[in-house]
Every structure is written in structure tokens, then in C-alpha cells.
Write a protein that holds these residues in place. Sequence first.
Motif, PDB file in Angstrom:
ATOM      1  N   ARG A  22       0.711  -0.598   0.044  1.00  0.00           N
ATOM      2  CA  ARG A  22       0.105  -0.157  -0.201  1.00  0.00           C
ATOM      3  C   ARG A  22       0.707   1.290   0.151  1.00  0.00           C
ATOM      4  O   ARG A  22       2.084   1.557   0.525  1.00  0.00           O
ATOM      5  CB  ARG A  22      -0.896  -0.103   1.191  1.00  0.00           C
ATOM      6  N   ASP A  62      -0.810   4.508  -4.531  1.00  0.00           N
ATOM      7  CA  ASP A  62      -2.177   2.895  -4.572  1.00  0.00           C
ATOM      8  C   ASP A  62      -2.289   2.646  -5.562  1.00  0.00           C
ATOM      9  O   ASP A  62      -2.369   1.386  -5.934  1.00  0.00           O
ATOM     10  CB  ASP A  62      -2.874   3.379  -2.683  1.00  0.00           C
ATOM     11  N   LYS A 100      -2.480  -1.482  -6.571  1.00  0.00           N
ATOM     12  CA  LYS A 100      -3.033  -2.187  -7.167  1.00  0.00           C
ATOM     13  C   LYS A 100      -3.806  -2.997  -8.283  1.00  0.00           C
ATOM     14  O   LYS A 100      -3.917  -4.516  -8.319  1.00  0.00           O
ATOM     15  CB  LYS A 100      -4.775  -1.756  -6.093  1.00  0.00           C
ATOM     16  N   SER A 107      -8.032  -5.055  -0.193  1.00  0.00           N
ATOM     17  CA  SER A 107      -7.014  -3.731   0.556  1.00  0.00           C
ATOM     18  C   SER A 107      -6.668  -4.391   1.999  1.00  0.00           C
ATOM     19  O   SER A 107      -7.876  -3.739   2.416  1.00  0.00           O
ATOM     20  CB  SER A 107      -7.476  -2.493  -0.341  1.00  0.00           C
ATOM     21  N   ASN A 131      -4.248  -2.355   5.442  1.00  0.00           N
ATOM     22  CA  ASN A 131      -3.743  -1.402   6.304  1.00  0.00           C
ATOM     23  C   ASN A 131      -2.007  -1.138   5.171  1.00  0.00           C
ATOM     24  O   ASN A 131      -1.876  -0.024   4.915  1.00  0.00           O
ATOM     25  CB  ASN A 131      -3.620  -1.733   7.594  1.00  0.00           C
ATOM     26  N   HIS A 144      -2.052  -4.590  -0.669  1.00  0.00           N
ATOM     27  CA  HIS A 144      -3.166  -5.795  -1.419  1.00  0.00           C
ATOM     28  C   HIS A 144      -2.698  -6.976  -1.518  1.00  0.00           C
ATOM     29  O   HIS A 144      -1.814  -7.368  -1.589  1.00  0.00           O
ATOM     30  CB  HIS A 144      -3.313  -4.697  -2.836  1.00  0.00           C
TER      31      HIS A 144
END
Length: 450
Positions: A270, A277, A281, A324, A326, A329
Motif C-alpha cells: 500500500r 496506491d 492495486k 486491500s 492497511n 493489497h
Amino acid sequence: MSYFKQKLNTEPTSAFDLLSQLYDLTGLVYLHDQNFPVIAFLPKKFLVFQQSILQQFHQTTFNQYQLHPKATTVTEFSNFDQTTPSAQQNVVFDGGYIGFFSYDYSANQHVNISSHPQPSFFLGQYSTFLRFQDNAWYFHSREENAQAIYAFISDLIAQPTSKNLSALTLLEASHPRWSKQQYLNAFQHVQEYIKAGDCYQINLTQEFKATAQGSLLNSAQALWQLTHAPYAGYLKINDFELLSCSPELFIEFQNNRKIKTRPIKGTMPRFNDPQQDQRSKEKLSRSEKDQAENVMIVDLLRNDLSVYAETGSVTTTKLFEIESFNQVHHMVSEITATLKEEINPMQMLLSALPGGSITGAPKIRAMQIIEELEGAPRGAYCGSLGYFNFDGTGRWNILIRSIQKYQTELSMWAGGGITIASDAEAEYQECFDKISAMLNLLNTWQKTDL
């Protein structure tokens, strides 16, 4: 059997605060359980397996236990009544069996591997617990003296602080047992095994360790707030503590013998910058290498489930979803099935452990290679923490992003699936992407000389 339920006379408080107050109760365990939190304690009886010795204890008086002369097997210990459908719409703990099975114990069912000296599994039968519902904690019990237990628990919780919860202190920073070169050497050995046709994928992991004093529970609230893990948990057995920040479901046992597993395989970090970000992903979503890893594990788990499932019921319902968390991903898939009527859910769980997402494929050969290359027993890591209700429903996680403390030895692990398409530098970095935030936080409890 009567059922006593009473709202606690306290404002909504954290699981950590309650665990701190109940710290001295035998068999203390917490499961976040996908937003259905439960705290259980004082099992009627429990099994514990440590250093190849299986022992069974029965409660004699309040918080006092006696060794039973003959321990039963796990499947004999767990007695299910699957004829009565659960009154709960969702799968939540409502009295039954809670515990954990280590990777060491699970793998040793299939291959000969070394085991950590700490407990290899614990399983307790719980009739008394706290559950968070409707923005409050409720006391539940099937015990004859439930009201007396409720009064005792209420008095404990009313105390301002726990007297026996000692501060966690790391005598050194948590550090990897392997150097980078040692990891790269092990990676190369995996590649050689893949090229020789021994395996398709190996989940290669490395240990991060430290010497520590005090209670691991002291770090729990901060770690849970950091990770927001759906399958977080905590368990304490004498001088052994297990703290889970796991994002991964292993198996959910639903009503009408339905089961579901959601393996994770595929990771990207992340970032604070939203655009960066999102690119991370999308990169994971498009990654052919991660999709290949994921589908290998899906096939392995489909095979594991099919042994105990009704013919034709095993279905891949979701493939390559991106979830996702913290710090990372993850790529997640989902498989469902229906258990055969004659199958004991505990029998099915033990047979399927350890989970394919943390071994590799084919599973037996993967576990043998892991034993050869990793150089230390995993202990609880990559095992499973969870529960079964008395009706056979329940939920068990995969113990990744988890910390274990035995006496003064504290450790956590991280790794990933290695395939022929894997890049050594990227796989090494992935270990840190997964747990660096947890490691950094953990190291804030390091002892400093003033």
C-alpha cells in the motif's frame, strides 16, 4: 441445559481492556471473528499437546483444573450435534470449542518435521464467554453457577487496572534470523526443485525473532489498531502467548454443512499517495505471475475439500479478487462446497491443515522442502486459530501476520509463494512489505538504556 445471558454493567470497552482484566483466568482466548468479537475463558475441559505429550484437563472448581488420567483424541473430544439447525443467521460463536493448531502439528500429520517446544495445539470446550453485540458486551453461559460466574467477572472488570499484566519489553530489536544472502540461497534451492519437477510452488518463509520479557498482550491493542485484521485473536496457555493479526480465512463452516475457504496468494504494498496506491492495486490485479500462484492454490484446495465434500459441490465462486488491508493489497479467491453428511467437521479441518496457501503444491512434497530449507520450526505460524460451535458451524483462520511468545522467545514470520516466474529480490522485499509496519511497532517496546 439453561442459558444465562446478561449485559455487562460497563460502558462499551475494548477487547484489550477486558482481556487485561481477565488475564489470570485459565484458557483465556479472544477472536475478532470478522466483526463478531468474542472473549472466552474457564473451559469445562481442554486438550493441550506439547513436546509430543497430549494432556487433558478438567475443571474441578472455579479456575482450578485437574489432569485427566487418559486424554482423548481431538475428534473424540469434540462432540457435535449437527441435527439441530443454528438459530443464528450469521456464523458466530455460541458455545463450543475454541483453540489453535500449529503448523508443526498439522504438517506432522503428513510428514516428519521438527516441532517447536511450545504448545503445538490447544482445544478447549467453552460454555462461558463474552460477546460484543448491539454496541455492548454480553455475558453468556450454560453453566449451572452462571450467575455466580457473572458476578465474579463483573467485579474483575470493575477493577481499574490489571495487577498481573507486566509490560512487554524487548531486550533487543526483532531481527531476521536469515541474512539476505541466506534467503537468496534458499530461494535458489526452491527454483532448483521446481526445475527438477519436485514441485510447482513453495511457500518460503523466514523468521524474525527477539528476546522479550513481560506479556505479549500488552502490545495487542496497538497491533490490532495498526492492522484492522478481520481474523485477529489472542490466546494464552501458561507461558505461551499467541497474538494474531491475520487477514486470511482458512475455512468457514456454515449451516447445512456448507463450507467456504478464501485463500490469499498475491501481494502488493500500500502507499499513502492515492494514485500510487491505485497503480499498485491494478498491477496486482493484472499480474499473470500472481494469478498463476493463486490458481495453483485454488486447485490444491479444491482437491483438499473434495475428499470430504458431496460430489459436484466444490465450486470456485470468486477468482483473483483484490482485497486491500492497511499495509498491503492481496489477491483472494473463494471456494465453496457441501460436506458429506457423515463427516465430522473437526476431522475435515484437521485433514485440510496446513492450508495450501502457506505450503505450496503439491502439498506433501512442499512441506518436505520447507522442512529442509527453513531451518527452524514455524510453531503456531501458518497454523490455524478459530472455533466450532456445538452444532458444527465455525470459523478458522490462517495464522499469518501473527506473533508468538514462549517464555522469553518472541517471533513472527513472513514469506511468500515461490514459482518458476518469481524474482528473488521482489520475493525478499515482499516479506518486509507484509510485516515491516508490525515489526517497527513491535520494536518500540525495545528496552533502552537511560
